[in-house]
Scaffold this motif. Sequence first.
Motif, PDB file in Angstrom:
ATOM      1  N   LEU A   1       0.755  -0.980   0.444  1.00  0.00           N
ATOM      2  CA  LEU A   1       0.007   0.463  -0.481  1.00  0.00           C
ATOM      3  C   LEU A   1       0.819   1.514  -0.137  1.00  0.00           C
ATOM      4  CD1 LEU A   1      -2.326  -1.651   2.403  1.00  0.00           C
ATOM      5  CD2 LEU A   1      -2.920  -0.846   0.467  1.00  0.00           C
ATOM      6  N   PRO A   2       0.232   2.275   0.055  1.00  0.00           N
ATOM      7  CA  PRO A   2       0.734   3.809  -0.239  1.00  0.00           C
ATOM      8  C   PRO A   2       2.048   4.536   1.089  1.00  0.00           C
ATOM      9  CG  PRO A   2      -0.744   3.660  -1.348  1.00  0.00           C
ATOM     10  CD  PRO A   2      -1.376   2.725  -1.166  1.00  0.00           C
ATOM     11  N   ASN A   3       0.693   3.384   2.126  1.00  0.00           N
ATOM     12  CA  ASN A   3       2.123   3.406   3.624  1.00  0.00           C
ATOM     13  C   ASN A   3       3.259   2.737   3.678  1.00  0.00           C
ATOM     14  OD1 ASN A   3       0.781   1.294   4.162  1.00  0.00           O
ATOM     15  ND2 ASN A   3      -0.992   1.868   5.427  1.00  0.00           N
ATOM     16  N   GLY A   4       3.695   1.169   2.755  1.00  0.00           N
ATOM     17  CA  GLY A   4       4.617   0.906   2.683  1.00  0.00           C
ATOM     18  C   GLY A   4       3.690  -0.472   3.520  1.00  0.00           C
ATOM     19  N   GLU A   5       2.671  -0.705   4.013  1.00  0.00           N
ATOM     20  CA  GLU A   5       2.497  -1.749   4.157  1.00  0.00           C
ATOM     21  C   GLU A   5       2.177  -3.384   3.104  1.00  0.00           C
ATOM     22  OE1 GLU A   5      -0.297  -1.573   7.539  1.00  0.00           O
ATOM     23  OE2 GLU A   5       1.294  -0.434   9.289  1.00  0.00           O
ATOM     24  N   TYR A   6       1.850  -3.683   3.705  1.00  0.00           N
ATOM     25  CA  TYR A   6       1.570  -5.147   2.608  1.00  0.00           C
ATOM     26  C   TYR A   6      -0.646  -4.843   2.335  1.00  0.00           C
ATOM     27  CZ  TYR A   6       5.944  -6.696   2.063  1.00  0.00           C
ATOM     28  OH  TYR A   6       7.566  -7.888   1.409  1.00  0.00           O
ATOM     29  N   ASP A   7      -0.755  -5.041   1.415  1.00  0.00           N
ATOM     30  CA  ASP A   7      -2.008  -5.228   1.471  1.00  0.00           C
ATOM     31  C   ASP A   7      -2.666  -6.522   1.700  1.00  0.00           C
ATOM     32  OD1 ASP A   7      -4.881  -4.678   0.613  1.00  0.00           O
ATOM     33  OD2 ASP A   7      -4.280  -4.956  -1.316  1.00  0.00           O
ATOM     34  N   LEU A   8      -3.766  -7.234   2.336  1.00  0.00           N
ATOM     35  CA  LEU A   8      -3.464  -8.410   3.086  1.00  0.00           C
ATOM     36  C   LEU A   8      -5.124  -8.477   2.079  1.00  0.00           C
ATOM     37  CD1 LEU A   8      -2.188  -8.101   6.798  1.00  0.00           C
ATOM     38  CD2 LEU A   8      -0.946  -8.777   4.943  1.00  0.00           C
ATOM     39  N   SER A   9      -5.360  -7.937   1.858  1.00  0.00           N
ATOM     40  CA  SER A   9      -7.026  -7.944   1.810  1.00  0.00           C
ATOM     41  C   SER A   9      -7.638  -9.761   0.441  1.00  0.00           C
ATOM     42  CB  SER A   9      -7.709  -6.741   1.044  1.00  0.00           C
ATOM     43  OG  SER A   9      -6.821  -6.515  -0.099  1.00  0.00           O
ATOM     44  N   GLY A  10      -5.788 -10.022   0.088  1.00  0.00           N
ATOM     45  CA  GLY A  10      -6.608 -10.450  -0.679  1.00  0.00           C
ATOM     46  C   GLY A  10      -6.372 -11.728   0.049  1.00  0.00           C
ATOM     47  N   LEU A  11      -6.229 -11.887   1.413  1.00  0.00           N
ATOM     48  CA  LEU A  11      -5.777 -13.086   1.803  1.00  0.00           C
ATOM     49  C   LEU A  11      -7.163 -13.633   2.907  1.00  0.00           C
ATOM     50  CD1 LEU A  11      -2.238 -12.340   3.570  1.00  0.00           C
ATOM     51  CD2 LEU A  11      -2.532 -13.289   1.474  1.00  0.00           C
TER      52      LEU A  11
END
Length: 230
Positions: A111-121
């Motif tokens: 994500l823009p904040n550098g965190e991984y986008d977990l929504s696909g999990l």
Amino acid sequence: MENDFLTIALPKGKLLIDSIQRLSRIGIDCDHVNEDSRKLFYDLPQSKVKIIICRATDIPTYVEYGAADLGIAGKDTLLEENKDVIELLDLKFGYCRFVVAMPEGSVPPKLPNGEYDLSGLNHQRVATKFPRVAETFFSEIGMQVNPIKLHGNIELAPCVGLAEMIVDIVSTGKTLRENHLVEVAPILDATSRLIANRVAYRMKYERIMDIAGKLRNDMNEVANEGGSST
């Protein structure tokens, strides 16, 4: 009097040495408590203490049911076992981290904040020794997962298609790297805690709080010595 005695449950394995050292520093004679021995019960009459050695995951159960008045257990174990005990003190040793990890080739985008986008999990399978911790973490971010409980070699699960990810505790992250896994989300930090049985806490309050207070003072002294040396 028997009521003067406290039974303390200590964990087998790597936490036992630190536990013995902490108790010894506050005047509980643990010279005969040997991490290499198969002996599981020690009577320390001079200190009015009985020591029992248990599997780390069993200590909250021993304490909840009154087989031990006090115990030393990792926060990871307390969260997963969810037993009805009193958490008295963070002992600041046995540090580890709960993380979500995935194979290098399937990490989600950032994500823009550098965190991984977990929504696909969402609704994916997670292999773990800690299904309660895993479900709680994903529930708090509005997701559901399908936990698969394993008792060891968690890192193997994504490699053989058993699960898309793992939730596990790590210290250095070396095991993850060796198995080509990447940490995609931190969950929480965990350290060892002093816990008490609820009935013993009322019946032996002064003795229990004396030990908790001495452990707290010892930690403060060690921290102050470390700070003055820098």
